[in-house]
Design an enzyme around this catalytic site. Structure first.
Site, PDB file in Angstrom:
ATOM      1  N   LYS A  12      34.790  50.557  92.352  1.00  0.00           N
ATOM      2  CA  LYS A  12      36.221  50.564  92.715  1.00  0.00           C
ATOM      3  C   LYS A  12      36.977  51.498  91.778  1.00  0.00           C
ATOM      4  O   LYS A  12      36.502  51.837  90.686  1.00  0.00           O
ATOM      5  CB  LYS A  12      36.813  49.156  92.629  1.00  0.00           C
ATOM      6  CG  LYS A  12      36.714  48.472  91.247  1.00  0.00           C
ATOM      7  CD  LYS A  12      37.853  48.753  90.281  1.00  0.00           C
ATOM      8  CE  LYS A  12      37.672  48.015  88.959  1.00  0.00           C
ATOM      9  NZ  LYS A  12      38.565  48.504  87.900  1.00  0.00           N
ATOM     10  N   ASP A 140      37.227  40.831  88.300  1.00  0.00           N
ATOM     11  CA  ASP A 140      37.207  41.793  89.406  1.00  0.00           C
ATOM     12  C   ASP A 140      36.373  41.318  90.595  1.00  0.00           C
ATOM     13  O   ASP A 140      36.392  41.950  91.650  1.00  0.00           O
ATOM     14  CB  ASP A 140      36.601  43.128  88.936  1.00  0.00           C
ATOM     15  CG  ASP A 140      37.573  43.947  88.109  1.00  0.00           C
ATOM     16  OD1 ASP A 140      38.791  43.763  88.277  1.00  0.00           O
ATOM     17  OD2 ASP A 140      37.105  44.786  87.319  1.00  0.00           O
TER      18      ASP A 140
HETATM   19  O1  C5P Z   1      37.179  38.484  83.639  1.00  0.00           O
HETATM   20  P1  C5P Z   1      36.389  39.438  82.811  1.00  0.00           P
HETATM   21  O2  C5P Z   1      35.172  38.796  82.184  1.00  0.00           O
HETATM   22  O3  C5P Z   1      36.069  40.718  83.490  1.00  0.00           O
HETATM   23  O4  C5P Z   1      37.344  39.833  81.604  1.00  0.00           O
HETATM   24  C1  C5P Z   1      36.850  40.348  80.410  1.00  0.00           C
HETATM   25  C2  C5P Z   1      37.956  40.293  79.375  1.00  0.00           C
HETATM   26  O5  C5P Z   1      38.976  41.229  79.710  1.00  0.00           O
HETATM   27  C3  C5P Z   1      38.655  38.972  79.249  1.00  0.00           C
HETATM   28  O6  C5P Z   1      37.975  38.099  78.372  1.00  0.00           O
HETATM   29  C4  C5P Z   1      40.000  39.394  78.695  1.00  0.00           C
HETATM   30  O7  C5P Z   1      39.909  39.667  77.307  1.00  0.00           O
HETATM   31  C5  C5P Z   1      40.248  40.711  79.395  1.00  0.00           C
HETATM   32  N1  C5P Z   1      41.048  40.558  80.623  1.00  0.00           N
HETATM   33  C6  C5P Z   1      42.378  40.251  80.501  1.00  0.00           C
HETATM   34  N2  C5P Z   1      43.151  40.104  81.644  1.00  0.00           N
HETATM   35  C7  C5P Z   1      42.614  40.299  82.866  1.00  0.00           C
HETATM   36  C8  C5P Z   1      41.242  40.626  82.993  1.00  0.00           C
HETATM   37  C9  C5P Z   1      40.494  40.752  81.853  1.00  0.00           C
HETATM   38  O8  C5P Z   1      42.895  40.082  79.395  1.00  0.00           O
HETATM   39  N3  C5P Z   1      43.384  40.174  83.953  1.00  0.00           N
END
Ligand code: C5P
Length: 289
Positions: A12, A140
């Site tokens: 994406k 995502d």
């Molecule tokens: O959800 P995911 O594991 O991809 O997110 C990784 C990190 O990215 C989270 O632990 C957070 O620190 C950050 N993040 C965030 N806000 C979001 C998505 C991700 O702060 N909307």
């Protein structure tokens, strides 16, 4: 006979990414238009007595194959959510999407694994059930389960389909990675919130490429560029080469540039070394690195 299911796991880009603020749970509230690309991994799931993952392909070297692997995490999360619990599955990822690049590669593999296992195990789960499992694996994943352009909000878990015209993009990955938590931490240290994304969405819906190119933005870009000036240099190179617009995608560092059409995209890719052409939502022409 051992049964298998193979599905595409599309990368994406974020046409815009607006960061509203840090939440009490540590995530950030965001708004984004997420565009699935022709660039894709493939994920094959096969019946097996235990869960395992293997990774092959041009971007395989840096992908974890242990408990950190998002496809494996998605598979075990789904197995816990269904009854009776399946014994396992062997997952094979053919990796083409650049890793830790802001292109959603790990999440795309997780989303594809969920869709493939739902078919392999003949569960016929509701898309919202798959999205709920996916949200626990990565922010995502719900967006990438939809296989079309979506507007996302919340931490990425609120997903609404958007009908957009296919556009041509040039993708410039870098040999270094940016960890998503770092990109958001950098934003916390003085990052700004961009404009409402309504105008960008309208331009994407109507296929107004000139307006779309001028309206691309990413609130994570300025803090990332302050640490990695190569990002700004690539954006400038695309502007100089005549791109309609250029922006960092997701948590970076990959830079994307919008072209008028396929021929223009080929020209931009030739002008900025280390770039390749793709389309989103995918056109029928195969493209990739
Ligand atoms: O959800 P995911 O594991 O991809 O997110 C990784 C990190 O990215 C989270 O632990 C957070 O620190 C950050 N993040 C965030 N806000 C979001 C998505 C991700 O702060 N909307």
């Amino acid at each position: 006979m051992t049964r298998s299911v193979t599905v595409g796991a599309h990368a994406k880009l974020n046409v815009f990414l607006r960061v509203l603020g840090r939440r009490p749970d540590g995530y950030h509230d965001i708004e984004s238009l997420v565009l699935p690309l022709e660039l894709a991994d493939t994920v094959t799931v096969t019946e097996a007595a235990a869960f395992s993952v293997g990774v092959v392909g041009p971007s395989a070297a840096v992908v974890p194959t242990g408990a950190d692997n998002l496809a494996l995490r998605a598979a075990t999360a789904l197995s816990r959510a269904v009854d009776p619990t399946p014994a396992g599955a062997s997952i094979l990822v053919d990796k083409h999407i650049p890793v830790a690049a802001g292109m959603g590669g790990g999440s795309a593999d997780a989303a594809a694994t969920l869709r493939a296992l739902d078919r392999l195990w003949a569960r016929g789960l509701d898309p919202s059930q798959l999205a709920e499992v996916g949200a626990g694996v990565g922010s995502d994943v719900p967006a990438l389960l939809r296989e079309g352009a979506v507007f996302i909000s919340g931490r990425g878990d609120r997903v609404e389909p958007v009908h957009v015209v296919t556009t041509w993009w040039v993708v410039h990955p870098f040999p270094f990675a940016v960890r998503t938590p770092d990109a958001y931490d950098w934003w916390d240290q003085g990052g700004a919130t961009g404009p409402d994304g309504g105008a960008v969405i309208a331009a994407a819906e109507t296929g107004n490429d000139e307006l779309l190119g001028s309206a691309l933005f990413n609130d994570l870009q300025a803090p990332a560029t302050a640490r990695h000036p190569e990002i700004a240099a690539a954006i400038e190179a695309f502007h100089d080469a005549g791109a309609l617009g250029s922006v960092m995608t997701g948590s970076g560092p990959t830079v994307v540039a919008l072209a008028r059409h396929l021929g223009h995209a080929d020209e931009l890719a030739a002008a900025v070394a280390g770039s390749f052409v793709t389309s989103g939502p995918p056109s029928t022409r195969s493209a990739g690195p």
